[in-house]
Scaffold this active site. Structure first.
Site, PDB file in Angstrom:
ATOM      1  N   LYS A   1       0.795  -1.231   0.000  1.00  0.00           N
ATOM      2  CA  LYS A   1       0.000   0.000   0.000  1.00  0.00           C
ATOM      3  C   LYS A   1       0.832   1.288   0.000  1.00  0.00           C
ATOM      4  O   LYS A   1       0.374   2.330  -0.479  1.00  0.00           O
ATOM      5  CB  LYS A   1      -0.952  -0.009   1.192  1.00  0.00           C
TER       6      LYS A   1
ATOM      7  N   ASP B   1      -8.823   0.191   6.236  1.00  0.00           N
ATOM      8  CA  ASP B   1      -8.990  -1.032   7.008  1.00  0.00           C
ATOM      9  C   ASP B   1      -7.654  -1.447   7.596  1.00  0.00           C
ATOM     10  O   ASP B   1      -7.557  -2.480   8.239  1.00  0.00           O
ATOM     11  CB  ASP B   1      -9.564  -2.133   6.122  1.00  0.00           C
TER      12      ASP B   1
HETATM   13  C1  PLP Z   1      -3.502  -6.583   1.557  1.00  0.00           C
HETATM   14  C2  PLP Z   1      -4.468  -5.950   0.638  1.00  0.00           C
HETATM   15  N1  PLP Z   1      -4.677  -6.501  -0.548  1.00  0.00           N
HETATM   16  C3  PLP Z   1      -5.549  -5.946  -1.397  1.00  0.00           C
HETATM   17  C4  PLP Z   1      -6.249  -4.810  -1.082  1.00  0.00           C
HETATM   18  C5  PLP Z   1      -7.234  -4.271  -2.055  1.00  0.00           C
HETATM   19  O1  PLP Z   1      -6.945  -3.013  -2.533  1.00  0.00           O
HETATM   20  P1  PLP Z   1      -8.121  -2.083  -3.094  1.00  0.00           P
HETATM   21  O2  PLP Z   1      -8.928  -1.623  -1.937  1.00  0.00           O
HETATM   22  O3  PLP Z   1      -7.399  -1.011  -3.805  1.00  0.00           O
HETATM   23  O4  PLP Z   1      -8.935  -2.931  -3.998  1.00  0.00           O
HETATM   24  C6  PLP Z   1      -6.049  -4.223   0.141  1.00  0.00           C
HETATM   25  C7  PLP Z   1      -6.771  -3.018   0.526  1.00  0.00           C
HETATM   26  O5  PLP Z   1      -6.674  -2.567   1.656  1.00  0.00           O
HETATM   27  C8  PLP Z   1      -5.131  -4.803   1.034  1.00  0.00           C
HETATM   28  O6  PLP Z   1      -4.897  -4.282   2.240  1.00  0.00           O
END
Ligand code: PLP
Length: 413
Positions: A80, A127
């Site tokens: 992220k 989150d």
């Molecule tokens: C570990 C992880 N993978 C995937 C995602 C998905 O990303 P997005 O919300 O941009 O779809 C998140 C989002 O918080 C995440 O924390």
């Protein structure tokens, strides 16, 4: 729409009545390469490894499985930071009149720049992983962060964000409602909202976040080619609001053109807003509300990012919604290596793709799904493990106590 059992359901793009549109925004390798050059100015920057899992490939009967391990990103345990840091830098660069191509960590930290900017407050809803990324980036660049989290957020995720010096508030709402709380806070107290989803009049920052995330795929396609995989046959992208998947699919479509991998979007059953939107078949994104009790906390988002929606609608092929058992079985498979494969720590939001392909292999009731996906002995699978053990206690329980067994795992015991 196709439906097999409750653990895995999917809908295909080809059933969709609207012809694919060209990409609405720039995710070309040149543009994303420039974003990556900004990331390279952080001393912590290293491409994360693209790990070959030949033992798992043999078990699945495919030519190769390649897993991009984002638990190794900047010591932050998820990808992220690539989005939050770039969006904050672009914002600060615009205030200071620095051209995007000239942005660097050093430039934004020069005493004159710091004096001109003062202390900026960045506000966000998260989150967990995105908030940690914003808090980290704000601190590294000498600014402040205020972070809102949905009810039920585990203490470890709050602590990780507080460790970066941010002020954290846990709200009463779900993820999408928490975004509205963050916006209301910003309107009352000022500051700059750094959100990974767009709304009316708010598009630049979410686009920069998506372009930052696309660096994951920019690295991956380069690493795959260096390992002899010029054209991966399949890509698997997990989606919450879809900014990660949208950025990644945008890069794949730009880079490979007509030879792009067959691309699957994967969501938790409880929060499958892309699945629902494609299934609706009217060209529009559809929101899902209410409780989203999935263990895949990072994916528990019910409102598609309006910038990501047209990209994922038109540049992906299959949309899966999967049960927690699929994610948990993927976590266990990556933790317990096949043959000489290395072990990988993949958190709840990271492992659904591995759980999916294992279920398609080992559970006969999914034979038709496997056929639709088109997995075969020539297939090269590109998977992104987007986080490590961001909730370490739960991670350990999923592995050690074998919580949430997939049907095929339970049948084997
Ligand atoms: C570990 C992880 N993978 C995937 C995602 C998905 O990303 P997005 O919300 O941009 O779809 C998140 C989002 O918080 C995440 O924390």
């Amino acid at each position: 729409m196709q439906s097999t059992a409750v653990e895995i359901e999917f809908v295909e793009r080809k059933r969709y009545p609207v012809a694919p549109q060209p990409l609405s925004h720039d995710f070309s390798a040149a543009t994303i390469g420039a974003v990556r050059r900004f990331h390279q100015t952080f001393r912590q920057y290293q491409p994360t490894p693209l790990v070959a899992l030949p033992g798992l490939a043999a078990e699945l009967g495919v030519a190769g499985v390649w897993v991009k391990d984002e638990s190794r990103r900047f010591d932050l345990n998820s990808f992220k930071v690539l989005g939050g840091s770039y969006a904050i830098a672009r914002y600060l660069g615009d205030v200071l009149g620095i051209k995007p191509s000239e942005l660097s960590f050093t430039r934004l930290n020069e005493p004159a720049a710091r004096r001109a900017l003062g202390t900026v407050t960045f506000v966000t809803a998260t989150d967990g992983n995105h908030g940690r990324a914003v808090a980290w980036s704000a601190r590294e660049l000498g600014h402040r962060a205020v972070v809102f989290m949905p009810r039920g957020t585990v203490a470890a995720r709050v602590a990780n964000i507080e460790k970066e010096g941010a002020e954290v508030h846990v709200t009463d709402g779900n993820y999408d409602e928490t975004i509205r709380t963050a916006r209301a806070y910003m309107e009352r107290h000022g500051g700059v909202i750094v959100q990974d989803t767009a709304w009316e009049g708010y598009r630049d920052i979410p686009l920069w976040i998506m372009q930052g995330y696309a660096v994951v795929m920019h690295e991956a396609v380069e690493q795959a080619a260096a390992a002899g995989v010029e054209f991966p046959s399949h890509a698997f992208l997990q989606a919450g609001v879809g900014s990660f998947a949208g950025g990644a699919a945008g890069l794949l479509a730009s880079h490979y053109g007509e030879r792009r991998p067959r691309t699957s979007v994967i969501e938790p059953t409880e929060a499958a807003c892309y699945y629902a939107s494609v299934a609706a078949g009217d060209g529009e994104p559809h929101d899902i509300g209410g409780e989203m009790p999935s263990i895949m906390a990072g994916l528990a988002c019910g409102e598609p990012n309006r910038l990501a929606w047209p990209i994922l609608r038109d540049h992906a092929d299959l949309y899966f919604r999967v049960a927690d058992s699929i994610a948990a079985s993927g976590m266990r498979a990556l933790a317990a290596p096949r043959a000489a494969d290395p072990a990988l720590v993949a958190g709840e939001s990271a492992a659904a793709a591995v759980g999916l392909v294992l279920a398609l292999e080992h559970d006969r009731s999914y034979a038709a799904v496997r056929g639709t996906l088109g997995l075969g002995t020539d297939s090269q699978l590109l998977i992104v493990s987007t986080e490590g053990d961001t909730d370490p206690d739960h991670y350990r329980r999923v592995i050690d106590e074998r919580l949430y067994p997939a049907a095929w795992e339970a049948a084997r015991r």
